[in-house]
Design an enzyme around this catalytic site. Structure first.
Site, PDB file in Angstrom:
ATOM      1  N   ALA A   1       0.823  -1.209   0.000  1.00 15.57           N
ATOM      2  CA  ALA A   1       0.000   0.000   0.000  1.00 15.57           C
ATOM      3  C   ALA A   1       0.857   1.260   0.000  1.00 15.57           C
ATOM      4  O   ALA A   1       0.471   2.278  -0.566  1.00 15.57           O
ATOM      5  CB  ALA A   1      -0.937  -0.002   1.206  1.00 15.57           C
ATOM      6  N   THR A   2       2.035   1.212   0.605  1.00 19.32           N
ATOM      7  CA  THR A   2       2.904   2.392   0.593  1.00 19.32           C
ATOM      8  C   THR A   2       3.278   2.751  -0.835  1.00 19.32           C
ATOM      9  O   THR A   2       3.218   3.916  -1.241  1.00 19.32           O
ATOM     10  CB  THR A   2       4.165   2.151   1.431  1.00 19.32           C
ATOM     11  OG1 THR A   2       3.786   2.013   2.799  1.00 19.32           O
ATOM     12  CG2 THR A   2       5.135   3.314   1.309  1.00 19.32           C
TER      13      THR A   2
ATOM     14  N   GLN B   1      -6.531  -0.929   5.450  1.00 17.43           N
ATOM     15  CA  GLN B   1      -7.143  -1.541   6.630  1.00 17.43           C
ATOM     16  C   GLN B   1      -8.607  -1.909   6.399  1.00 17.43           C
ATOM     17  O   GLN B   1      -9.252  -2.481   7.272  1.00 17.43           O
ATOM     18  CB  GLN B   1      -7.073  -0.569   7.821  1.00 17.43           C
ATOM     19  CG  GLN B   1      -5.676  -0.196   8.251  1.00 17.43           C
ATOM     20  CD  GLN B   1      -4.983  -1.319   8.999  1.00 17.43           C
ATOM     21  OE1 GLN B   1      -5.601  -2.320   9.371  1.00 17.43           O
ATOM     22  NE2 GLN B   1      -3.681  -1.169   9.194  1.00 17.43           N
TER      23      GLN B   1
ATOM     24  N   SER C   1      -3.284  -3.501   0.618  1.00 20.69           N
ATOM     25  CA  SER C   1      -2.101  -4.106   1.228  1.00 20.69           C
ATOM     26  C   SER C   1      -2.327  -5.582   1.483  1.00 20.69           C
ATOM     27  O   SER C   1      -3.340  -5.974   2.030  1.00 20.69           O
ATOM     28  CB  SER C   1      -1.801  -3.391   2.548  1.00 20.69           C
ATOM     29  OG  SER C   1      -0.801  -4.083   3.257  1.00 20.69           O
TER      30      SER C   1
ATOM     31  N   HIS D   1      -0.512  -7.811   3.455  1.00 22.23           N
ATOM     32  CA  HIS D   1      -0.317  -8.407   4.772  1.00 22.23           C
ATOM     33  C   HIS D   1      -1.311  -7.932   5.827  1.00 22.23           C
ATOM     34  O   HIS D   1      -1.278  -8.395   6.958  1.00 22.23           O
ATOM     35  CB  HIS D   1       1.122  -8.225   5.261  1.00 22.23           C
ATOM     36  CG  HIS D   1       1.492  -6.815   5.588  1.00 22.23           C
ATOM     37  ND1 HIS D   1       1.834  -6.401   6.855  1.00 22.23           N
ATOM     38  CD2 HIS D   1       1.605  -5.718   4.802  1.00 22.23           C
ATOM     39  CE1 HIS D   1       2.132  -5.124   6.833  1.00 22.23           C
ATOM     40  NE2 HIS D   1       2.005  -4.682   5.597  1.00 22.23           N
TER      41      HIS D   1
ATOM     42  N   THR E   1       9.197  -7.106 -12.918  1.00 25.08           N
ATOM     43  CA  THR E   1       8.695  -8.471 -12.976  1.00 25.08           C
ATOM     44  C   THR E   1       7.678  -8.668 -11.878  1.00 25.08           C
ATOM     45  O   THR E   1       7.930  -8.317 -10.725  1.00 25.08           O
ATOM     46  CB  THR E   1       9.854  -9.473 -12.781  1.00 25.08           C
ATOM     47  OG1 THR E   1      10.805  -9.291 -13.809  1.00 25.08           O
ATOM     48  CG2 THR E   1       9.336 -10.900 -12.818  1.00 25.08           C
TER      49      THR E   1
ATOM     50  N   CYS F   1       4.278   2.515  12.618  1.00 26.58           N
ATOM     51  CA  CYS F   1       5.245   3.246  11.814  1.00 26.58           C
ATOM     52  C   CYS F   1       5.928   4.351  12.587  1.00 26.58           C
ATOM     53  O   CYS F   1       6.931   4.886  12.149  1.00 26.58           O
ATOM     54  CB  CYS F   1       4.557   3.823  10.588  1.00 26.58           C
ATOM     55  SG  CYS F   1       3.498   2.624   9.823  1.00 26.58           S
TER      56      CYS F   1
END
Lengths: 417, 119
Positions: free
Chosen positions: A87-88, A196, A216, A218, A256, A341
């Site tokens: 997501a970043t 989220q 995201s 994870h 890739t 973070c």
């Protein structure tokens, strides 16, 4: 089968690991997702861009199947999805890409003060490049004020970026209403960081009139290191890519594609769609149990953020107890105070500050994350531990003693060293 | 007639612009509902336009020859060179714009605007 001897160190003894209540930071991978990924690491390991052999073709087929699963989860077309490293990256790509593409005629961006650091930092970087950014404040419950948003939109606005579910407080923004508002202004695009939210609450890009979404892996029990960006094709939205290269992913994200990670993300999304309702009701029940359990035995607790937010993210401030001592005393529970973070610095959570929390309250906050694999027994254990620790710490606190005696702490004139 | 060579930078700038303009033209046409079941694609520098049962157009840059190559399901392959402001087929002097507009109009049953060198 492997063709060589595998030397695995023997586990000494089973040591108990802390109870994990930090799912907003990251989530364990669903074993079914791992199962789906493994063949693409060891057996079907082709590069999906290899056009000349079966290894490539089967990897490409797996990637395209995963693309459809991810798209289905947000009501998009598979061709609208671009795979990224997370997501970043998606947030960077979308915010910087849209701003830079339209910079000739438009130089204004709107976002909120409670966005994730990667969104805020991308906006700050754009300010250095000459763009103007409005960081909308939020109300005390963490929600954006729609009237303020309407006021902030200018003829030179190119993008409005507002996250769906906040990672610290669980606050859910009214995407549908925001989308309606943004669409009244031609040429203004609507982006939402849904890291989220995806797979936890229903997101539909057409209902919410979204042009861009960040996803995201994870956070939804998928692998780490992969994510996706939804980039609308009908009507087409244009952005300047960050990565240059072979032109993969519609030229928007060269590189890739990591087939096993993408297969994992696809499977995580497929499972999330199937199990969203069941997960949500389980998590809601556990969340209520946690909140009731703690607040029935401990007083002077503030819940940060709209109580109608996502139940799997509960942010509580414990008055007259210092946050770090709380965390130190809770070594057998994995929790976060403020967002992961910012854990390296000592600054209080900027999200809680934006909600109007006083500095001391922001410092004494805990974020409880409840997920698919959290059990009732774990919640009950955590309730007991929290109640025990807070009570003990308050017993040692001179501030708490004063409050018990009826002294109004606001009237005290503290002197500095 | 052989066109004089472009600098590598100019070739890429001109051919990128042409590919981008063609892609935008196709997207706008499809958005406007021209051509049933038409689908445009842009992947790894290859532009495709699938026209259902009629077949698929494929366009891509060919840097060693400083050309743009086209494969048409109606008229087969052509290689376009750039000279005097247009992309054209040296064998008959027809331009890329002319071919795309003519053939797509035939397939769609209505006129289709295709920009190549400029909008």
């Amino acid at each position: 089968m492997l063709g060589f001897k595998l030397d695995v160190p023997k586990r000494e003894e089973i040591t108990l690991r802390p109870i994990y209540l930090d799912v907003q930071a990251t989530a364990p991978m669903d074993p079914r997702v791992l199962d789906a990924m493994l063949p693409y690491y060891t057996d079907q390991y082709g590069n999906p861009h290899s056009r000349t052999h079966a290894y490539g073709w089967e990897a490409e087929a797996a990637v395209e199947k995963a693309r459809k699963h991810v798209a289905d989860l947000i009501g998009a077309e598979d061709k609208d999805m671009i795979f990224t490293s997370g997501a970043t990256e998606s947030n960077n790509m979308i915010i910087k890409g849209v701003a830079r593409f339209h910079k000739e005629k438009k130089n204004h961006i709107i976002t909120t003060q409670t966005e994730h650091k990667c969104v805020l930092d991308s906006c700050r970087k754009l300010q250095e490049e000459g763009f103007e950014v409005t960081y909308l404040p939020v109300k005390q419950n963490g929600l954006v004020d729609l009237a303020e948003l309407a006021q902030a939109i200018r003829p030179t606005t190119s993008l409005v970026s507002i996250m769906a579910v906040n990672n610290e407080t669980g606050v859910i923004q009214p995407l549908k209403e925001i989308g309606e508002l943004v669409k009244q202004h031609r040429g203004v695009y609507f982006h939402s960081d849904c890291a989220q939210a995806v797979g936890k609450i229903p997101i539909d890009v057409n209902e919410a009139k979204l042009d861009f979404v960040s996803i995201s892996g994870h956070k939804i029990y998928g692998p780490k290191g992969v994510g996706a960006a939804y980039v609308r094709r009908r009507p087409r939205v244009r952005l300047e890519p960050i990565l240059s290269g072979g032109g993969q992913e519609r030229g928007l994200r060269s590189g890739t594609l990591p087939a096993p990670l993408i297969v994992g993300l696809g499977e995580a999304c497929r499972l999330a769609q199937r199990e969203m309702a069941a997960d949500h009701s389980r998590v809601s029940a556990l969340s209520q149990r946690l909140i009731d359990g703690i607040t029935s035995r401990v007083t002077h607790i503030v819940r940060n953020g709209d109580p109608a937010g996502y139940p799997g993210c509960v942010n509580l401030s414990f008055s007259y107890v210092e946050g770090e001592s709380l965390l130190m005393a809770l070594k057998d529970v994995a929790l976060s105070s403020g967002s992961a973070c910012t854990s390296a610095s000592l600054e209080p959570s900027y999200v809680l500050r934006a909600l109007g929390a006083a500095e001391d309250m922001a410092h004494s906050s805990l974020r409880f994350g409840i997920g698919r694999f959290t059990t009732e027994a774990e919640i009950d254990f955590v309730i007991d531990r929290i109640v025990g620790v807070v009570t003990k710490l308050r017993d040692m606190s001179p501030l708490w003693e004063m409050v018990q005696e009826g002294i109004d702490l606001e009237t005290i004139d503290w002197s500095q060293h | 007639m052989n066109p004089s060579p472009l600098s590598a930078e100019d070739y890429h700038k001109l051919s990128d612009r042409a590919m981008d303009n063609i892609l935008e033209s196709l997207e706008e046409a499809i958005d406007a509902g021209v051509g049933r079941n038409a689908e445009e694609g842009w992947e790894s520098g290859v532009l495709t336009l699938s026209c259902g049962p009629h077949g698929t157009y494929v366009l891509n840059k060919q840097p060693p020859n400083q050309q743009i190559w086209l494969s048409s399901p109606l008229s087969g392959p052509k290689r376009y060179d750039y000279s005097l402001g247009v992309w054209f087929y040296t064998r008959d002097g027809s331009t890329l714009k002319q071919l795309m507009e003519a053939e797509l109009a035939e397939l769609a049953g209505e006129s289709v605007g295709v920009w190549v060198e400029r909008r």
